[in-house]
Every structure is written in structure tokens, then in C-alpha cells.
Scaffold this motif. Structure first.
Motif, short mmCIF file in Angstrom:
data_model
loop_
_atom_site.label_atom_id
_atom_site.label_comp_id
_atom_site.label_asym_id
_atom_site.label_seq_id
_atom_site.Cartn_x
_atom_site.Cartn_y
_atom_site.Cartn_z
N ASP A 159 0.77 -1.29 0.11
CA ASP A 159 -0.09 0.05 0.16
C ASP A 159 0.93 1.35 -0.03
O ASP A 159 1.57 1.53 0.88
N PRO A 160 0.85 1.92 -1.27
CA PRO A 160 1.94 3.21 -1.05
C PRO A 160 1.32 4.22 0.03
O PRO A 160 2.00 5.25 0.10
N LEU A 161 0.25 4.15 0.56
CA LEU A 161 -0.30 5.13 1.36
C LEU A 161 0.68 4.76 2.67
O LEU A 161 0.51 5.44 3.74
N GLU A 162 1.37 3.88 2.96
CA GLU A 162 2.30 3.55 4.09
C GLU A 162 3.70 4.14 3.69
O GLU A 162 4.59 3.93 4.55
N VAL A 163 3.80 4.86 2.64
CA VAL A 163 5.18 5.45 2.11
C VAL A 163 4.96 6.96 2.24
O VAL A 163 4.09 7.69 1.69
N VAL A 164 5.87 7.58 2.71
CA VAL A 164 6.29 9.22 2.55
C VAL A 164 7.65 9.41 1.59
O VAL A 164 8.48 8.86 1.91
N LYS A 165 7.31 10.14 0.77
CA LYS A 165 8.54 10.62 -0.13
C LYS A 165 8.96 11.74 0.18
O LYS A 165 8.12 12.69 0.32
N VAL A 166 10.42 12.01 0.32
CA VAL A 166 10.94 13.41 0.54
C VAL A 166 11.96 13.58 -0.25
O VAL A 166 12.82 12.73 -0.66
N GLY A 167 11.97 14.83 -0.98
CA GLY A 167 13.06 15.30 -1.88
C GLY A 167 13.01 16.78 -2.09
O GLY A 167 12.15 17.41 -2.00
N ASP A 168 14.30 16.78 -2.93
CA ASP A 168 14.43 18.40 -3.05
C ASP A 168 14.22 19.01 -4.34
O ASP A 168 14.55 20.15 -4.61
N THR A 169 13.96 18.21 -5.25
CA THR A 169 13.53 18.65 -6.67
C THR A 169 12.14 18.39 -7.15
O THR A 169 11.34 17.82 -6.53
N GLU A 170 11.67 19.02 -8.21
CA GLU A 170 10.18 18.93 -8.78
C GLU A 170 10.03 17.54 -8.97
O GLU A 170 9.07 17.04 -9.01
N VAL A 171 11.01 16.75 -9.58
CA VAL A 171 10.89 15.51 -9.96
C VAL A 171 10.75 14.58 -8.87
O VAL A 171 10.09 13.62 -8.84
N ASP A 172 11.30 14.72 -7.67
CA ASP A 172 10.94 14.08 -6.37
C ASP A 172 9.45 14.06 -6.18
O ASP A 172 9.20 12.95 -5.78
N SER A 184 3.82 13.57 -0.43
CA SER A 184 5.33 13.68 -1.34
C SER A 184 5.71 15.18 -0.75
O SER A 184 5.14 16.26 -1.22
N ILE A 185 6.77 15.01 0.05
CA ILE A 185 7.25 16.23 0.86
C ILE A 185 8.46 16.73 0.11
O ILE A 185 9.33 16.06 -0.07
N ALA A 186 8.42 18.08 -0.11
CA ALA A 186 9.70 18.70 -0.34
C ALA A 186 10.37 19.36 0.52
O ALA A 186 9.94 19.87 1.63
N VAL A 187 11.61 19.38 0.41
CA VAL A 187 12.67 19.92 1.48
C VAL A 187 13.62 21.08 0.42
O VAL A 187 14.18 20.79 -0.67
N THR A 188 13.74 22.23 0.90
CA THR A 188 14.62 23.25 0.50
C THR A 188 16.04 23.19 0.60
O THR A 188 16.82 24.15 0.68
N THR A 189 16.72 22.04 1.21
CA THR A 189 18.15 22.12 1.42
C THR A 189 19.00 21.72 -0.07
O THR A 189 20.15 21.65 -0.02
N GLY A 190 17.97 21.61 -1.20
CA GLY A 190 18.76 21.61 -2.60
C GLY A 190 18.77 22.58 -3.40
O GLY A 190 18.99 23.71 -3.03
N HIS A 200 4.46 22.71 -8.19
CA HIS A 200 4.70 21.22 -8.07
C HIS A 200 3.50 20.46 -7.27
O HIS A 200 3.63 19.26 -7.20
N ASN A 201 3.09 21.09 -6.11
CA ASN A 201 2.07 20.70 -5.50
C ASN A 201 2.48 19.59 -4.35
O ASN A 201 1.99 18.47 -4.36
N PRO A 202 3.59 20.04 -3.79
CA PRO A 202 4.15 19.06 -2.47
C PRO A 202 3.11 18.95 -1.40
O PRO A 202 2.10 19.95 -1.27
N SER A 203 2.94 17.89 -0.83
CA SER A 203 1.86 17.72 0.35
C SER A 203 2.36 18.67 1.58
O SER A 203 1.37 19.43 1.95
N PHE A 204 3.71 18.95 1.57
CA PHE A 204 4.22 19.92 2.55
C PHE A 204 5.65 20.35 1.99
O PHE A 204 6.31 19.62 1.24
N ILE A 205 6.00 21.43 2.54
CA ILE A 205 7.53 21.96 2.26
C ILE A 205 7.89 22.07 3.63
O ILE A 205 7.70 22.85 4.55
N ILE A 206 9.21 21.50 3.63
CA ILE A 206 10.25 21.72 4.96
C ILE A 206 11.46 22.25 4.68
O ILE A 206 11.83 22.08 3.59
N ASP A 207 12.07 22.67 5.49
CA ASP A 207 13.42 23.51 5.26
C ASP A 207 14.59 22.94 5.89
O ASP A 207 15.72 22.97 5.63
N ASP A 208 14.12 21.61 6.60
CA ASP A 208 15.20 20.84 7.20
C ASP A 208 14.65 19.64 7.50
O ASP A 208 13.45 19.52 7.74
#
Length: 223
Positions: A159-172, A184-190, A200-208
Motif C-alpha cells: 500500500d503506497p499510503l504507507e510510504v512518505v516520499k521526501v526530496g529536494d526537486t520537482e521530479v522528487d 510527497s514532501i519537498a525540502v529546500t536544502t537542495g 509542483h503541489n508537494p504535500s508539505f514543504i520543510i526547510d530541514d
């Protein structure tokens, strides 16, 4: 990896630039940075489509030759240069795993580069990371979901609802969305700012990455 969990000192873009220059293509680093999350041969093909006026020259053979030079530059860099995790990454991994959450990495790098990086950081050996898949181990890299699918399969997750994706790019972001992940969470460290990631409609954006576990705990508590 680079930009999300591993510090990127600009060597990746410079390796791309050098490899492209060796074949007569002079591309500003500012135009290379947005392609960091892609499977590297695909990034090369995208650059060629912008800078090569003769489409007949854009062949698999040319892409492979440029990629071979990129690999040589990157392997030389990661074997000898300092490799540092981004701030709070290792502590965040440990906190996730102590909560029973598996930590797995996927990367636009090929497996040989990823193995050098993880070998020097020791994340698989010391148990901070449970698994890794590289873009050359699946049919297509990001934004396709195949790397996430492979990691799920190996972890016994259906079940992909058991997965959280984190990445620093639009393709992530799009990789996580295409896989149907819970978040699908974006991080601004990249390479991208929050303003650049919002469209790109991430679920959330974090800075760290240290903000990840508190965010998951908050969302779970208020669900």
C-alpha cells in the motif's frame, strides 16, 4: 541523496558541465541545477535537446559517451573529496527508525556512484538506512514511480499510503505523487527554493529534515 540527505558542494553540476564541454556543449551551471533529480542519462538528453541543433546527432551512443565522462568525474570526486551528510540528517534517520519507520533512499545517480557515497558514509553498515535503489536499476527514473515501487516490493509493502516520499526537486515531488504515496514532501536544502517548489503541489514543504518527524507526528495526531 545529494541535496536531500547529502551535502552538494556543486560538484555534480560541474561534472555535468565538464562532460558536456568535452563534447562541445557549453552549458551554464544555472541551467544544469534544475535537472539534478533526473536519471542522469535523461538529464543529458534534455540538455542535448536544448543545445544540439541537429537532432540526428542526439543518439544513445552520444548520451552514453557523455554519461561515461560524467561518471568518471563523479566517481573521482566522491572517492576522494569530503562527503558530508546534510545537517540533522543522521539524527533524523535514527529518530525515524526508532519509531519503527524504515528509511530507504532512491537516487538519480547510477548504482556505482551511490555505492561509493553510502560506503563512505557507512549508512547501510551502521543501520541508519535500510535500503537503496539507484536509477539504473529500474526501467525509468524520476518522475516515474519505479524506484519507489522497487523499494516497496523489497520491504514487503503493498500500500503506497504507507510510504512518505521526501526530496529536494520537482521530479522528487512528482515521483511521490505518481507512486500514490501518503505524502510527497519537498525540502529546500537542495537546488530549489520553496517558491519554486510550490507549483509542483508537494504535500508539505520543510526547510530541514529535522522537521520531518515532528510533521508526521502532528499530522498523525490530528488525523
Amino acid at each position: 541523496m545529494a541535496g536531500t540527505t547529502v551535502a552538494d558542494d556543486g560538484a555534480i553540476a560541474l561534472a555535468f558541465q565538464r562532460a558536456m564541454q568535452e563534447w562541445g556543449y557549453f552549458i551554464p551551471v544555472s541551467l544544469i541545477n534544475p535537472l539534478m533529480g533526473y536519471k542522469k542519462p535523461e538529464a543529458i538528453r534534455i540538455m542535448l535537446s536544448e543545445y544540439e541543433t541537429n537532432e540526428d546527432r542526439i543518439t544513445t551512443k552520444l548520451v552514453d559517451r557523455i554519461h561515461d565522462r560524467f561518471l568518471a568525474h563523479m566517481l573521482g570526486h566522491y572517492r576522494y573529496a569530503a562527503i558530508m551528510p546534510l545537517p540533522h540528517v543522521e539524527a533524523s534517520f535514527a529518530r525515524l527508525r526508532s519509531a519503527g519507520i524504515r528509511v530507504a533512499l532512491d537516487t538519480g545517480f547510477s548504482r556505482d556512484i551511490a555505492d561509493v557515497i553510502l560506503g563512505r558514509l557507512g549508512w547501510l553498515r551502521n543501520g541508519l538506512v535500510d535500503d537503496l535503489v539507484a536509477s539504473d536499476e529500474v526501467p525509468k527514473g524520476r518522475p516515474y514511480p519505479y524506484m519507489i515501487n522497487r523499494l516497496m516490493e523489497r520491504a514487503g509493502i503493498t500500500d503506497p499510503l504507507e510510504v512518505v516520499k521526501v526530496g529536494d526537486t520537482e521530479v522528487d515531488i512528482h515521483e511521490g505523487l505518481n507512486a500514490g504515496c501518503l505524502f510527497s514532501i519537498a525540502v529546500t536544502t537542495g537546488a530549489f527554493t520553496a517558491d519554486a517548489l510550490v507549483p509542483h503541489n508537494p504535500s508539505f514543504i520543510i526547510d530541514d529534515l529535522s522537521q520531518l518527524m515532528p510533521l508526521l507526528e502532528h499530522v498523525t495526531a490530528t488525523a
